[in-house]
Design an enzyme around this catalytic site. Sequence first.
Site, PDB file in Angstrom:
ATOM      1  CG  ASP A 124       2.168  -0.412  -2.309  1.00  0.00           C
ATOM      2  OD1 ASP A 124       2.328  -0.176  -3.717  1.00  0.00           O
ATOM      3  OD2 ASP A 124       1.666  -1.227  -2.067  1.00  0.00           O
ATOM      4  CE  LYS A 184      -1.283  -1.003  -8.102  1.00  0.00           C
ATOM      5  NZ  LYS A 184      -1.369  -1.097  -6.577  1.00  0.00           N
ATOM      6  CD  GLN A 235      -4.349  -2.215  -5.126  1.00  0.00           C
ATOM      7  OE1 GLN A 235      -2.995  -2.602  -5.668  1.00  0.00           O
ATOM      8  NE2 GLN A 235      -4.524  -1.192  -4.713  1.00  0.00           N
TER       9      GLN A 235
HETATM   10  N1  GUN Z   1      -5.035   1.382  -3.243  1.00  0.00           N
HETATM   11  C1  GUN Z   1      -4.484   2.974  -4.034  1.00  0.00           C
HETATM   12  N2  GUN Z   1      -3.276   2.915  -4.156  1.00  0.00           N
HETATM   13  C2  GUN Z   1      -2.636   2.102  -3.575  1.00  0.00           C
HETATM   14  C3  GUN Z   1      -1.436   1.677  -3.691  1.00  0.00           C
HETATM   15  O1  GUN Z   1      -0.776   2.343  -4.303  1.00  0.00           O
HETATM   16  N3  GUN Z   1      -0.871   0.401  -3.424  1.00  0.00           N
HETATM   17  C4  GUN Z   1      -1.570  -0.173  -2.764  1.00  0.00           C
HETATM   18  N4  GUN Z   1      -1.241  -1.563  -2.456  1.00  0.00           N
HETATM   19  N5  GUN Z   1      -3.124  -0.144  -2.271  1.00  0.00           N
HETATM   20  C5  GUN Z   1      -2.853   1.393  -3.100  1.00  0.00           C
END
Ligand code: GUN
Length: 296
Positions: free
Chosen positions: A120, A53, A97
């Site tokens: 998100d 990211k 996350q």
């Molecule tokens: N863990 C697995 N997929 C995601 C996601 O799309 N966003 C976040 N914040 N954590 C995750």
Amino acid sequence: MAKILSGKELAQKMREEMKAELSELKEKHNLVPALAVVLVGDDPASMSYVKGKEKACAEVGIDVQKYKFDADYEENSLLKLIADLNNNPEVHGILVQLPLPEHIDEEKVLYAIDPEKDVDGFHPINVGRLMIGAPGYVPGTPHGIQKMLSRNGIDISGMHVVILGRSNIVGKPLALLLVQKKEEANATVTICHTGTKNIGEITKLADVLVVAAGRPHTVNADMVKEGAVVIDVGVNRVEDKTKKSGFRLIGDVEFEEVAAKASAISPVPGGVGPMTITMLLHNVIIAARKQRGIKV
Ligand code: GUN
């Protein structure tokens, strides 16, 4: 042989489009969107996702503020940080996350994020907006799957989309997204899960089969209709001593045999993963524009 739906290539293309938009935002409005990324603990998969990211943000011109804490970081401290980020006008998006360590209440943390900074799309306000088809932040993976279909010329209106998996971040929001009476949607949607009987009979009815089971070898050729479109959302690490990392990634679908039967299939890696990140970037740009009062 099926057409390969390369998320990597499409993501690259969409990121080029975003770069142009970001240059314009900077030039005309002196605006550089900023994303705060919060990571607690050292789960290797999470660290790798966060790295991906960060890299993608840097590539298109989104600022990242990274907050990395040890696994014993306290819930109260995390909630305080989120409150500060919510109040900081220089931060347009907040991403925590997941998964969080056991001692932290994930729900409490997600609910604490300002829904207008929830890039998100996990806050119940945004989940509710998606449910009723109102504008809001759509989670990256379902949104990325929708774009992967539409931008490859796959019109799902009237098609039967079968989703294998009912998670809050893939299966359920994807169903809500694709069932809407809107462009790039209007599908007939079925969700299968661990409680579903005769899964193979249902998956065989799918014009589009989305597999988000989180388990390798979940779907084989016998479960797929001739000519179906298959989207593999699985990201599974399997030991591979020939790799420097000691592992390689595989999806939930038996790729070779299913590719021989499908009309199109997304690979792992290089399929849904890059699309997920791309739609996160999209959400950060939208958040920054809205917070600055610039039309989206
Ligand atoms: N863990 C697995 N997929 C995601 C996601 O799309 N966003 C976040 N914040 N954590 C995750």
